[in-house]
Design an enzyme around this catalytic site. Structure first.
Site, PDB file in Angstrom:
ATOM      1  N   LEU A   1     -61.984  93.468  -4.658  1.00  0.00           N
ATOM      2  CA  LEU A   1     -63.162  92.547  -4.548  1.00  0.00           C
ATOM      3  C   LEU A   1     -63.852  92.617  -5.960  1.00  0.00           C
ATOM      4  CD1 LEU A   1     -64.595  93.730  -1.192  1.00  0.00           C
ATOM      5  CD2 LEU A   1     -62.954  91.466  -1.849  1.00  0.00           C
TER       6      LEU A   1
ATOM      7  N   ASN B   1     -60.075 115.316   0.393  1.00  0.00           N
ATOM      8  CA  ASN B   1     -59.702 115.946  -0.669  1.00  0.00           C
ATOM      9  C   ASN B   1     -58.812 115.211  -1.777  1.00  0.00           C
ATOM     10  OD1 ASN B   1     -58.185 117.821   1.444  1.00  0.00           O
ATOM     11  ND2 ASN B   1     -56.984 117.149  -0.516  1.00  0.00           N
TER      12      ASN B   1
ATOM     13  N   ASP C   1     -67.568 105.719 -10.864  1.00  0.00           N
ATOM     14  CA  ASP C   1     -67.773 105.930  -9.344  1.00  0.00           C
ATOM     15  C   ASP C   1     -68.501 107.053  -9.233  1.00  0.00           C
ATOM     16  OD1 ASP C   1     -65.590 104.292  -8.350  1.00  0.00           O
ATOM     17  OD2 ASP C   1     -64.014 105.555  -8.512  1.00  0.00           O
TER      18      ASP C   1
ATOM     19  N   GLY D   1     -70.025 102.290   2.118  1.00  0.00           N
ATOM     20  CA  GLY D   1     -69.483 101.999   0.846  1.00  0.00           C
ATOM     21  C   GLY D   1     -69.886 101.074  -0.007  1.00  0.00           C
TER      22      GLY D   1
ATOM     23  N   THR E   1     -57.631 101.000 -10.883  1.00  0.00           N
ATOM     24  CA  THR E   1     -57.514 101.468  -9.552  1.00  0.00           C
ATOM     25  C   THR E   1     -56.084 102.153  -9.176  1.00  0.00           C
ATOM     26  OG1 THR E   1     -57.989 100.943  -7.307  1.00  0.00           O
ATOM     27  CG2 THR E   1     -57.070  99.373  -8.736  1.00  0.00           C
TER      28      THR E   1
ATOM     29  N   GLY F   1     -58.764 111.385  -4.410  1.00  0.00           N
ATOM     30  CA  GLY F   1     -59.457 110.865  -5.652  1.00  0.00           C
ATOM     31  C   GLY F   1     -60.614 110.637  -5.582  1.00  0.00           C
TER      32      GLY F   1
ATOM     33  N   LYS G   1     -55.358 105.905 -12.000  1.00  0.00           N
ATOM     34  CA  LYS G   1     -56.716 106.635 -12.506  1.00  0.00           C
ATOM     35  C   LYS G   1     -56.373 107.641 -13.346  1.00  0.00           C
ATOM     36  CE  LYS G   1     -60.050 104.660  -9.362  1.00  0.00           C
ATOM     37  NZ  LYS G   1     -61.404 105.066  -8.162  1.00  0.00           N
TER      38      LYS G   1
HETATM   39  P1  NAP Z   1     -56.901 109.334  -1.546  1.00  0.00           P
HETATM   40  O1  NAP Z   1     -56.893 109.782  -2.847  1.00  0.00           O
HETATM   41  O2  NAP Z   1     -55.480 108.777  -0.920  1.00  0.00           O
HETATM   42  O3  NAP Z   1     -57.499 110.369  -0.583  1.00  0.00           O
HETATM   43  C1  NAP Z   1     -57.605 110.295   0.731  1.00  0.00           C
HETATM   44  C2  NAP Z   1     -58.022 111.452   1.426  1.00  0.00           C
HETATM   45  O4  NAP Z   1     -58.123 111.477   2.855  1.00  0.00           O
HETATM   46  C3  NAP Z   1     -56.795 112.650   1.280  1.00  0.00           C
HETATM   47  O5  NAP Z   1     -57.384 113.976   0.874  1.00  0.00           O
HETATM   48  C4  NAP Z   1     -56.218 112.908   2.568  1.00  0.00           C
HETATM   49  O6  NAP Z   1     -55.345 113.909   2.873  1.00  0.00           O
HETATM   50  C5  NAP Z   1     -57.193 112.201   3.387  1.00  0.00           C
HETATM   51  N1  NAP Z   1     -56.614 111.571   4.790  1.00  0.00           N
HETATM   52  C6  NAP Z   1     -55.968 110.654   4.817  1.00  0.00           C
HETATM   53  N2  NAP Z   1     -55.749 110.268   6.289  1.00  0.00           N
HETATM   54  C7  NAP Z   1     -56.152 111.251   6.974  1.00  0.00           C
HETATM   55  C8  NAP Z   1     -56.659 111.457   8.427  1.00  0.00           C
HETATM   56  N3  NAP Z   1     -55.914 110.747   9.191  1.00  0.00           N
HETATM   57  N4  NAP Z   1     -56.973 112.545   8.552  1.00  0.00           N
HETATM   58  C9  NAP Z   1     -57.786 113.326   7.798  1.00  0.00           C
HETATM   59  N5  NAP Z   1     -57.587 113.157   6.412  1.00  0.00           N
HETATM   60  C10 NAP Z   1     -56.890 111.970   5.953  1.00  0.00           C
HETATM   61  O7  NAP Z   1     -57.724 107.979  -1.584  1.00  0.00           O
HETATM   62  P2  NAP Z   1     -59.164 107.791  -2.384  1.00  0.00           P
HETATM   63  O8  NAP Z   1     -58.976 107.070  -3.403  1.00  0.00           O
HETATM   64  O9  NAP Z   1     -59.793 109.144  -2.275  1.00  0.00           O
HETATM   65  O10 NAP Z   1     -59.802 106.870  -1.452  1.00  0.00           O
HETATM   66  C11 NAP Z   1     -60.359 107.102  -0.065  1.00  0.00           C
HETATM   67  C12 NAP Z   1     -61.212 106.094   0.573  1.00  0.00           C
HETATM   68  O11 NAP Z   1     -62.480 105.937  -0.360  1.00  0.00           O
HETATM   69  C13 NAP Z   1     -60.396 104.840   0.908  1.00  0.00           C
HETATM   70  O12 NAP Z   1     -61.054 104.323   2.052  1.00  0.00           O
HETATM   71  C14 NAP Z   1     -61.275 104.035  -0.486  1.00  0.00           C
HETATM   72  O13 NAP Z   1     -61.237 102.783   0.086  1.00  0.00           O
HETATM   73  C15 NAP Z   1     -62.713 104.752  -0.355  1.00  0.00           C
HETATM   74  N6  NAP Z   1     -63.194 104.526  -1.867  1.00  0.00           N
HETATM   75  C16 NAP Z   1     -64.319 103.551  -1.794  1.00  0.00           C
HETATM   76  C17 NAP Z   1     -65.050 103.240  -3.118  1.00  0.00           C
HETATM   77  C18 NAP Z   1     -66.264 102.594  -2.975  1.00  0.00           C
HETATM   78  O14 NAP Z   1     -66.720 102.020  -4.185  1.00  0.00           O
HETATM   79  N7  NAP Z   1     -66.948 102.282  -1.822  1.00  0.00           N
HETATM   80  C19 NAP Z   1     -64.556 103.952  -4.030  1.00  0.00           C
HETATM   81  C20 NAP Z   1     -63.450 104.740  -4.009  1.00  0.00           C
HETATM   82  C21 NAP Z   1     -62.833 105.011  -2.927  1.00  0.00           C
HETATM   83  P3  NAP Z   1     -54.283 114.385   2.597  1.00  0.00           P
HETATM   84  O15 NAP Z   1     -54.327 114.986   0.967  1.00  0.00           O
HETATM   85  O16 NAP Z   1     -54.021 115.650   3.400  1.00  0.00           O
HETATM   86  O17 NAP Z   1     -53.184 113.437   2.626  1.00  0.00           O
END
Ligand code: NAP
Length: 289
Positions: A22, A133, A108, A254, A68, A135, A72
């Site tokens: 977006l 835990n 962020d 968010g 993204t 990104g 990153k």
């Molecule tokens: P990421 O690096 O893939 O991390 C996701 C985390 O969630 C990992 O620790 C993963 O665990 C855990 N997870 C995934 N599925 C799970 C489940 N079913 N039960 C428990 N834990 C689970 O992704 P990210 O970049 O951190 O992004 C995470 C979220 O934040 C996304 O929804 C993204 O859209 C949102 N976000 C929003 C913004 C914003 O500006 N609003 C900015 C950044 C991110 P494992 O490591 O064990 O797989």
């Protein structure tokens, strides 16, 4: 949008995939409002093409760009310098040109704390619980340390990944000394006394929109004075935030983080104040909020 010509300056977002981003919508709305000769475009770049893409950005004089998933961290070796914030997070989401080469930061962190900073809370008395835990959790931890939280609990489903997460902060003693990691099964002991519960997992996003990272019975233990903060911005509200609101807790979605991280990046590229309200409005209209 104003006419794109040979003098139009280029901004963009690189990632794989970027087709659902977006960012072009909100940045181009701000650029239009400011009447500037810039355009912000999605740039799909696969992992194996990152080096070629960076050489290309040099060749076409791209002014700056967002990064993204999945670049990153991978972008860092291509940069001449990164800010202390990006260093702490270990990831870069915004890059711009300097006389000595590309410089990167992580907006962020500012984006995450922006809605919290509007609240009058004594953060030195708040011990947040972070779900996930990955990104985004890294930016959240850094932001919560900046706010002054005395202790931070990070909850994950894989002990090995949690250990790696803890170890990755070893060079930041101000963080590693206040960070505790817990397995999901320990949440039952953390939720009843937390004042800030942050979801950084994708649970609640499509296709899991009926799911909450914390189940309904455990969410009933959330104190009514707590804040529940979901990094997900669509659907809005998520199941997690619906359950938190049912407890009387404050819910933060968010969207504001998305807007604020974007506004901080645009301000770096344009070196002037940017119309945050228009950026927010464009996203709310698109998402029908
Ligand atoms: P990421 O690096 O893939 O991390 C996701 C985390 O969630 C990992 O620790 C993963 O665990 C855990 N997870 C995934 N599925 C799970 C489940 N079913 N039960 C428990 N834990 C689970 O992704 P990210 O970049 O951190 O992004 C995470 C979220 O934040 C996304 O929804 C993204 O859209 C949102 N976000 C929003 C913004 C914003 O500006 N609003 C900015 C950044 C991110 P494992 O490591 O064990 O797989």
């Amino acid at each position: 949008m104003s006419l794109i010509t040979g003098t139009t300056k280029l901004l963009g977002v690189i990632g794989d995939p970027v087709k659902h981003s977006l960012s072009p919508l909100m940045h181009n709305r701000a650029i239009e409002e400011l009447g500037l000769d810039y355009v912000y475009i999605p740039l799909p770049v696969t992992q194996e093409n990152l080096a070629k893409a960076m050489a290309g950005f040099e060749a076409i004089s791209l002014v700056g760009f967002n990064i993204t998933i999945p670049h990153k961290q991978a972008i860092i070796p291509y940069l001449a310098e990164i800010t202390p914030t990006a260093q702490m997070v270990g990831a870069v989401n915004t890059v711009w040109r300097t006389n000595t080469g590309w410089k990167g930061t992580n907006t962020d962190v500012e984006g995450f704390i922006a809605p919290l900073q509007t609240l009058s809370r004594d953060w030195s008395k708040i011990t947040p619980v972070i779900l996930g835990n990955g990104g985004a959790a890294r930016a959240v931890v850094t932001g919560l340390v900046e706010l002054g939280c005395p202790q931070i609990y990070v909850v994950g489903r894989d002990r090995h990944k949690l250990n790696e997460f803890s170890q990755s902060w070893q060079n930041s003693p101000n963080i590693s000394s206040i960070l505790q990691t817990h397995l999901w099964s320990e949440l039952i002991h953390l939720i009843p006394s937390t004042q800030l519960l942050v979801n950084t997992t994708p649970v609640g996003m499509s296709p899991q929109i009926e799911n909450s990272p914390v189940d309904a019975s455990l969410m009933q233990q959330l104190p009514s004075e707590a804040i529940a903060y979901d990094l997900i911005y669509t659907p809005n509200p998520t199941q997690f935030l619906k359950l938190a609101k049912a407890q009387g807790a404050m819910a933060i979605d968010g969207l504001e983080m998305l807007v604020q991280q974007g506004a901080s990046a645009l301000q770096i590229w344009l070196q002037q104040p940017v119309p945050i309200d228009k950026m927010r409005e464009s996203l709310r209209a698109y998402l029908k909020l």
